[in-house]
Write a protein that holds these residues in place. Structure first.
Motif, PDB file in Angstrom:
ATOM      1  N   LEU A 487       0.830  -1.204   0.000  1.00 59.51           N
ATOM      2  CA  LEU A 487       0.000   0.000   0.000  1.00 59.51           C
ATOM      3  C   LEU A 487       0.868   1.259   0.000  1.00 59.51           C
ATOM      4  O   LEU A 487       0.650   2.186  -0.780  1.00 59.51           O
ATOM      5  N   ILE A 491       0.403   4.081  -2.926  1.00 60.99           N
ATOM      6  CA  ILE A 491      -0.396   5.268  -2.637  1.00 60.99           C
ATOM      7  C   ILE A 491       0.322   6.554  -3.068  1.00 60.99           C
ATOM      8  O   ILE A 491      -0.299   7.556  -3.373  1.00 60.99           O
ATOM      9  N   CYS A 504      -4.152  -2.375  -2.648  1.00 62.18           N
ATOM     10  CA  CYS A 504      -4.249  -1.592  -1.417  1.00 62.18           C
ATOM     11  C   CYS A 504      -5.337  -2.161  -0.520  1.00 62.18           C
ATOM     12  O   CYS A 504      -5.159  -2.306   0.691  1.00 62.18           O
ATOM     13  N   GLU A 547      -4.037   5.934   8.174  1.00 61.85           N
ATOM     14  CA  GLU A 547      -5.009   6.897   7.685  1.00 61.85           C
ATOM     15  C   GLU A 547      -4.325   8.226   7.360  1.00 61.85           C
ATOM     16  O   GLU A 547      -4.601   8.851   6.340  1.00 61.85           O
ATOM     17  N   VAL A 550      -2.545   7.923   4.027  1.00 59.50           N
ATOM     18  CA  VAL A 550      -3.422   7.885   2.861  1.00 59.50           C
ATOM     19  C   VAL A 550      -4.123   9.225   2.671  1.00 59.50           C
ATOM     20  O   VAL A 550      -4.322   9.686   1.558  1.00 59.50           O
ATOM     21  N   LYS A 551      -4.453   9.887   3.793  1.00 60.30           N
ATOM     22  CA  LYS A 551      -5.138  11.180   3.694  1.00 60.30           C
ATOM     23  C   LYS A 551      -4.309  12.215   2.936  1.00 60.30           C
ATOM     24  O   LYS A 551      -4.859  13.076   2.259  1.00 60.30           O
ATOM     25  N   HIS A 553      -2.692  11.813   0.406  1.00 64.32           N
ATOM     26  CA  HIS A 553      -2.735  11.579  -1.039  1.00 64.32           C
ATOM     27  C   HIS A 553      -4.144  11.566  -1.576  1.00 64.32           C
ATOM     28  O   HIS A 553      -4.368  11.288  -2.745  1.00 64.32           O
ATOM     29  N   VAL A 554      -5.098  11.851  -0.689  1.00 64.33           N
ATOM     30  CA  VAL A 554      -6.487  11.626  -1.045  1.00 64.33           C
ATOM     31  C   VAL A 554      -6.924  12.548  -2.193  1.00 64.33           C
ATOM     32  O   VAL A 554      -7.778  12.202  -3.000  1.00 64.33           O
ATOM     33  N   HIS A 560      -7.342   7.101  -5.148  1.00 58.39           N
ATOM     34  CA  HIS A 560      -6.694   7.304  -3.859  1.00 58.39           C
ATOM     35  C   HIS A 560      -7.759   7.437  -2.778  1.00 58.39           C
ATOM     36  O   HIS A 560      -7.625   6.915  -1.680  1.00 58.39           O
ATOM     37  N   VAL A 563      -9.107   4.187  -1.545  1.00 57.47           N
ATOM     38  CA  VAL A 563      -8.267   3.491  -0.571  1.00 57.47           C
ATOM     39  C   VAL A 563      -8.581   3.994   0.830  1.00 57.47           C
ATOM     40  O   VAL A 563      -8.723   3.213   1.781  1.00 57.47           O
ATOM     41  N   LEU A 564      -8.713   5.317   0.942  1.00 59.14           N
ATOM     42  CA  LEU A 564      -9.032   5.892   2.252  1.00 59.14           C
ATOM     43  C   LEU A 564     -10.374   5.361   2.747  1.00 59.14           C
ATOM     44  O   LEU A 564     -10.519   4.968   3.908  1.00 59.14           O
TER      45      LEU A 564
END
Lengths: 715, 489
Positions: A487, A491, A504, A547, A550-551, A553-554, A560, A563-564
């Motif tokens: 992941l 990401i 992911c 989190e 990933v946030k 790259h949201v 993306h 994934v979040l």
């Protein structure tokens, strides 16, 4: 220093008139009969080069040296002149090579001896040379375009080297006058054109070539200003080796070159493989490589013993012949190559070289050694102590090394500085990060869809890859987990495929699985006594960190975002809800407030959170029995929000109330609880209604005048 | 950039400064006070600088050789004795020698001359030195300009008005011009007192000894850094681009590539030793991986970062600045064309790091990397002819090499218009043919006469046979199959 000096443009004008077919009278014996075969064989008559051949090969040698040392930005235009002019190449960079010129020269061939001498003249070529100097080069064009309003800063200067056989001094003067006139005419013409530039300065170098044994009809004359734009010099030289050494001297003068002779290079003989003889090789290069010698030579300062042996002797070795001129070379003694490249650290400059006798055996031995690193010793560098010869990508450079004391000596260790005492840097991970962000050359003008050159794409990639990148091991959980790697690698990508999203998601499911199985996590226990945080706390830390990653790259793409969403949907539910059920309603409001604040700070505060958390966990040991009972499961129902709302409180966005409780709020929560046990609660808070306490109640009691609104007054 | 402090220790420096109602000071005391301030500043903020102290009067003496020990400099300063008259030329000569002995003639230096502006009288005075500037032989040249680049800062323990009453100011200005113009003359403003000397040295510090602070940035990872020695502005082309280029204080680390002279000093702030710093992380990884990082210093200006260890196992992050320009190292190609490997169709370093896209090969080979033909010296031509003859005698085994050498000679002869040579070599080959022993392979005779004929045809200049790109190919004979040496070229 100046880009557009006289050396930017050189025009060769070579006489192609019938008299150039005349022999140079320098005879070359090419029939070298071996003793065993000599009997009864009449040796072949020696051959001799014509004036034309001499002129061509010497000018080619000039160009060879020039192109070796300045592969770009120093341009040659080659013109031959007979009954008309023939321009053999253009100013364009791709036309600048000896091969190119040789091909064109072969097409021209030697002068035709039967051509009418009356029609032939070097003048055609000289006029064409001036016209050519007015033509803008791609470098001049580029610079003018870049400067726009200041385009007039780009100068147009040039040099004409004319190889001819002049008749007399008067003839020479006539040629000079003609060049000057043409410049004036052409400058007028160029003033009104975009593709032409007026000539600001022109150097005319007239080389009169005459056969050996003849008396010269033209006298030498040093450089003199004929007008503000034109200067001229005349060299009267015998054809053959005299002409060659003259042009060698000229190329050095014209392009700021200097000569270094490397002496005592041991080379093995083909016939006697176990002995080696010593050879000398002379190299040309930019004269800055001799800076140290030139300066110390002039100042007359003697060097300390340490560098005495490193220093070459500046010595003059010249032939007595008037034509060959004085030859100046710095002699450097060869020393055995060393593998250690520490010497390179104090390299203060690297200069391209060109051997003076490119196809002599010692020269080609040395250059081949450097190019291929063959021979008996493997290292590809040859160190001459004050200088080092080394090859980079098919080009040999003379490196100037600092042989004196360095101001960089004894630098402080990095461990003495900021962050120097931190011991758990993610050195290996950052090494991996650097490998992924390595650079590679791309073809010219390879812009991406957004019009970014490769270097900008590299910077953008660095930006993406570092959005969440904890520097030390104890600051991170997810980057210590093999399970998160797929992941974490995906990401950061600019565009994710459907497959990437699946990978992911699989990673997330895998983590959920781990949590269900209660697998241990590599949470750092640095700075905390005892066992560290409990298993479910560990997972909470891990999920929060994931989190956070990933946030960042949201916003990149929809995928993306997916994934979040997957993480939010799958991650374990915060135990707060359960805790709340057990604890009284009373504390819930406070909790809610801290939670709200905590959420806003969450992203920024993350790293501090986890640090403090560790300490806090320690202090929270007493709570263990309580929290151990709680067991999270992704299958547990959605938390139910039953808190009474305060009038002042804003309505929270849906996903926020749905989302997990942040670590920050969790921690403050616990601290508050712990603290609350250590002190007596404020009287006001105990008596509060809906967290609102009435102030100054005692005033009413003391005054006893007003009746209390709820009728509690005693009087 | 090392500093030489050249301190005037002549008697005139002991002149008292008249101040009402306070302690009596000599000019020397003021000078020492100012220098103390400079040394304290350097010890705090510029402690990697090497400084030497030279005292001069009619003679000069190296009081403290180049050192980073500012206490030693301070101590020497306070023990300074008073001597006789001022003789600047000899002292400057001394500075030149000291500098070159220590650092060679390429290292730039800063010279801080502290004087009261009484520049001597008669022979040996600055006035005399400057007046006789043009009447000297090579061996007695005035020491300025120094052979090394130098910035000259003249600290006058006197005010401008006082200097202008004599020709002292003019002489000092002339001295500054002689040294190359880089530097400045500082004078004291207002009455000569501790406060004004502080103000004057404060200006010097601001001008010449401010630490260079910058931010090193790699995406979101950043670190405040101090760079030592300070990167100085660079002038690239005074004609096209007459504005000196400065290093931007926001350094962008661009990326890493596997493949001198700035030092990155991150050790100024001891307090932050325990919080993680990007520089340390970067240094550690560069060291372990043996990589260098490319760093952008400004538009079209780059450098590299790497770990450098001295012999004592101490290592630090070093930054080397490249010459400003889009292509500072030819073997890297244009820096703007360097992109992330993820954009390449396949990893140019190979899956197991066995390859490298560097060095970038130049578009055309240098003369020494190709088999060029140069006949400037007769021996060059003779070697080439002998090579052909040697191979001719070993036909048909050496058919390929024979034709290769023959064609090389043919090409060069055509380009140089040396047709006479073609005829000569043709004759040589014909003679070789007649000298063939009976045991010779029959193919040898065919090939020799074929080659000779082709050369003769080329020597006529006939465009059919004298084309530069045309190659003489071996004659196809009935024996071709057997020898194996006469394959097509």
């Amino acid at each position: 220093m100046r880009m557009f000096s006289v050396s930017h443009k050189t025009v060769f004008v070579v006489d192609h008139c019938p008299y150039m077919t005349e022999s140079s009278r320098q005879q070359i014996e090419c029939d070298m009969l071996t003793k065993s075969r000599a009997q009864g064989v009449i040796p072949l008559a020696p051959v001799s080069k014509s004036l034309w051949t001499c002129a061509v090969e010497c000018s080619m040698e000039y160009c060879r040296i020039l192109y070796d040392i300045y592969p770009t930005r120093k341009l040659v235009n080659y013109i031959v002149s007979d009954s008309e002019f023939h321009i053999l190449n253009s100013w364009r960079q791709e036309d600048q090579s000896v091969q190119e010129l040789m091909t064109a020269l072969a097409a021209v061939g030697p002068p035709n001896p039967r051509e009418d001498p009356e029609c032939c003249s070097i003048l055609h070529g000289l006029v064409a040379a001036v016209e050519s100097l007015c033509k803008i080069t791609e470098y001049q064009h580029e610079a003018r375009t870049a400067l726009v309003d200041l385009a007039d800063r780009v100068a147009n200067r040039g040099r004409i080297i004319c190889l001819t056989n002049a008749k007399s001094d008067t003839h020479v003067r006539m040629l000079e006058d003609c060049v000057l006139e043409t410049i004036q005419e052409q400058n007028k013409l160029a003033a009104g054109s975009d593709r032409l530039m007026p000539i600001q300065q022109c150097e005319l170098v007239l080389v009169h070539i005459y056969p050996q044994g003849d008396d010269t009809l033209v006298s030498d004359r040093p450089k003199k200003e004929i007008s503000s734009v034109l200067s001229s010099e005349v060299h009267s030289v015998r054809a053959g080796r005299h002409l060659a050494s003259k042009l060698n001297v000229l190329v050095q003068q014209h392009f700021d070159l200097a000569s270094t002779t490397i002496t005592n290079i041991p080379m093995k003989e083909e016939q006697h493989a176990n002995t080696s003889a010593n050879y000398d090789v002379e190299l040309l290069h930019h004269r800055d490589a001799h800076m140290e010698f030139i300066k110390s030579g002039f100042s007359g300062v003697s060097f300390t013993t340490r560098c005495q042996k490193d220093k070459g002797d500046l010595h003059m070795a010249g032939s007595t012949s008037r034509d060959s001129g004085l030859k100046e070379t710095v002699t450097l003694k060869w020393c055995t190559p060393r593998t250690n490249s520490v010497e390179l650290h104090y390299c203060t400059g690297a200069y391209r070289i060109s051997p003076v006798e490119v196809n002599s055996r010692p020269s080609s031995c040395l250059t081949n050694f450097l190019l291929n690193g063959i021979f008996t010793f493997t290292p590809s560098e040859i160190i001459v102590i004050s200088h080092m010869l080394s090859c980079h990508g098919g080009e040999i450079f003379l490196h100037m090394l600092n042989s004196t004391r360095s101001t960089l000596e004894d630098p402080p260790s990095i461990s003495e500085g900021c962050g120097g005492r931190v011991t758990d840097y993610r050195i290996t991970d950052f090494g991996e990060f650097m490998r992924e962000n390595r650079l590679t050359p791309f073809a010219d003008m390879s812009l991406d869809a957004a019009g970014r050159p490769p270097i900008e794409r590299a910077k953008a990639q660095l930006e993406r890859h570092t959005r969440y990148w904890p520097m030390i091991i104890s600051q991170t959980t997810i980057f210590n987990m093999q399970a998160v790697v797929p992941l974490a690698n995906l990401i950061v990508k600019d565009t994710m495929t459907e497959d990437d999203v699946l990978t992911c998601q699989k990673t997330v499911y895998n983590l959920v699985d781990m949590e269900r199985k209660n697998d241990p996590l590599p949470i750092s226990t640095v700075g905390s006594r005892g066992k560290g945080p409990k298993r479910d706390e560990q997972y909470r830390i891990m999920w929060n960190e994931l989190e956070t990653l990933v946030k960042t790259h949201v916003g990149t793409s929809e995928r993306h975002q997916q994934v979040l969403e997957c993480i939010i949907a799958c991650r374990s539910k915060p135990p707060e809800e359960e805790e709340r059920k057990k604890r009284g309603r009373k504390r819930e409001d406070k909790e809610d407030k801290t939670e709200k604040n905590g959420k806003e700070l969450e992203e920024k505060m993350w790293t501090q959170d986890s640090d403090r958390l560790k300490g806090a966990m320690e202090r929270e040991k007493e709570d263990q029995s309580e929290s151990e009972v709680i067991k999270d499961s992704p299958d547990s129902p959605e938390p139910f929000n039953k808190k009474p709302r305060l009038a002042t409180e804003e309505i929270q966005p849906l996903e926020k109330s749905k989302g997990p409780v942040s670590l920050f709020s969790l921690w403050t929560n616990r601290i508050t609880q712990a603290n609350s046990r250590k002190h007596q609660e404020f009287a006001g808070r105990i008596n509060s209604v809906n967290n609102k306490a009435e102030l100054y109640q005692h005033l009413k009691d003391e005054n006893g005048l007003d009746v209390h609104e709820n009728g509690k007054a005693t009087r | 950039m090392p500093t030489v402090v050249l301190m005037d220790a002549s008697l005139s420096m002991t002149r008292p400064v008249s101040l009402e109602g306070s302690e009596e000071f000599q000019r020397k005391n003021l000078a020492v006070h100012g220098l103390t301030m400079l040394f304290e500043h350097m010890a705090m903020n510029y402690r990697l600088e090497f400084t030497a102290l030279v005292a001069f009067s009619s003679l000069w003496e190296l009081m403290v050789p180049f050192t980073r020990d500012y206490n030693a400099l301070q101590e020497a300063l306070s023990n300074l004795e008073d001597f006789d008259k001022t003789c600047l030329e000899l002292a400057l000569q001394g500075v030149s020698t000291i500098m070159q002995q220590e650092w060679g003639s390429a290292c730039p230096c800063q010279l801080v001359l502290v004087t009261d502006g009484a520049l001597g009288i008669g022979r040996g005075s600055l006035r005399h030195s400057l007046a006789t500037l043009k009447q000297r032989g090579e061996d007695k040249k005035f020491p300025l300009p120094f052979p090394f680049p130098c910035k000259l800062y003249i600290m006058c323990i006197s005010n401008a008005e006082e200097l202008q009453t004599t020709d002292a100011m003019d002489n000092l200005e002339q001295l500054l011009i002689l040294s190359g113009g880089e530097g400045q003359i500082f004078t004291m403003e207002g009455p000569l007192c501790l406060k004004s000397v502080q103000a004057m040295f404060g200006k010097l510090i601001e001008q010449a000894y401010m630490p260079f602070h910058a931010v090193l940035r790699c995406g979101h990872l950043t670190s405040d850094v101090q760079v030592f020695p300070r990167p100085e502005p660079v002038m690239i082309d005074e004609e096209v681009d007459p504005v000196p280029k400065h290093v931007l204080t926001e350094a962008d680390e661009v990326g890493a590539g596997t493949t001198d002279e700035m030092e990155e000093d991150t050790s100024t702030n001891q307090m932050a030793g325990k919080s993680p710093n990007f520089c340390v992380l970067l240094h550690g990884s560069l060291k372990v991986e043996g990589m260098v990082a490319l760093v952008q210093l400004g538009p079209d200006w780059y450098g590299m970062l790497y770990s450098q260890a001295d012999s004592k196992k101490k290592s630090n992050l070093m930054m080397s600045l490249f010459e400003p320009g889009p292509e500072p190292l030819p073997w890297l190609g244009k820096v703007s064309q360097l992109g992330p490997i993820s954009d390449a169709p396949e990893n140019p370093y190979g899956e197991d790091d066995s390859k490298s896209p560097f060095p970038v090969q130049p578009k055309s080979k240098r003369s020494y990397a190709q088999n060029v033909t140069v006949w400037i010296k007769a021996s060059g031509l003779q070697t080439d002819v002998q090579k052909i003859l040697r191979n001719a005698r070993k036909l048909p085994e050496k058919t390929q090499t024979f034709y290769k050498e023959l064609n090389r000679l043919r090409k060069a002869a055509l380009a140089f218009g040396f047709w006479e040579l073609l005829k000569g070599v043709a004759e040589l080959l014909e003679r070789e043919c007649t000298l063939l022993p009976d045991s010779a392979h029959p193919d040898a005779a065919f090939q020799l006469s074929h080659a000779a004929q082709q050369l003769k045809l080329a020597s006529t200049g006939d465009s059919q046979y004298a084309a530069f790109e045309h190659n003489i190919t071996p004659m196809l004979t009935d024996f071709s199959g057997g020898g194996g040496g006469s394959d097509r070229l």
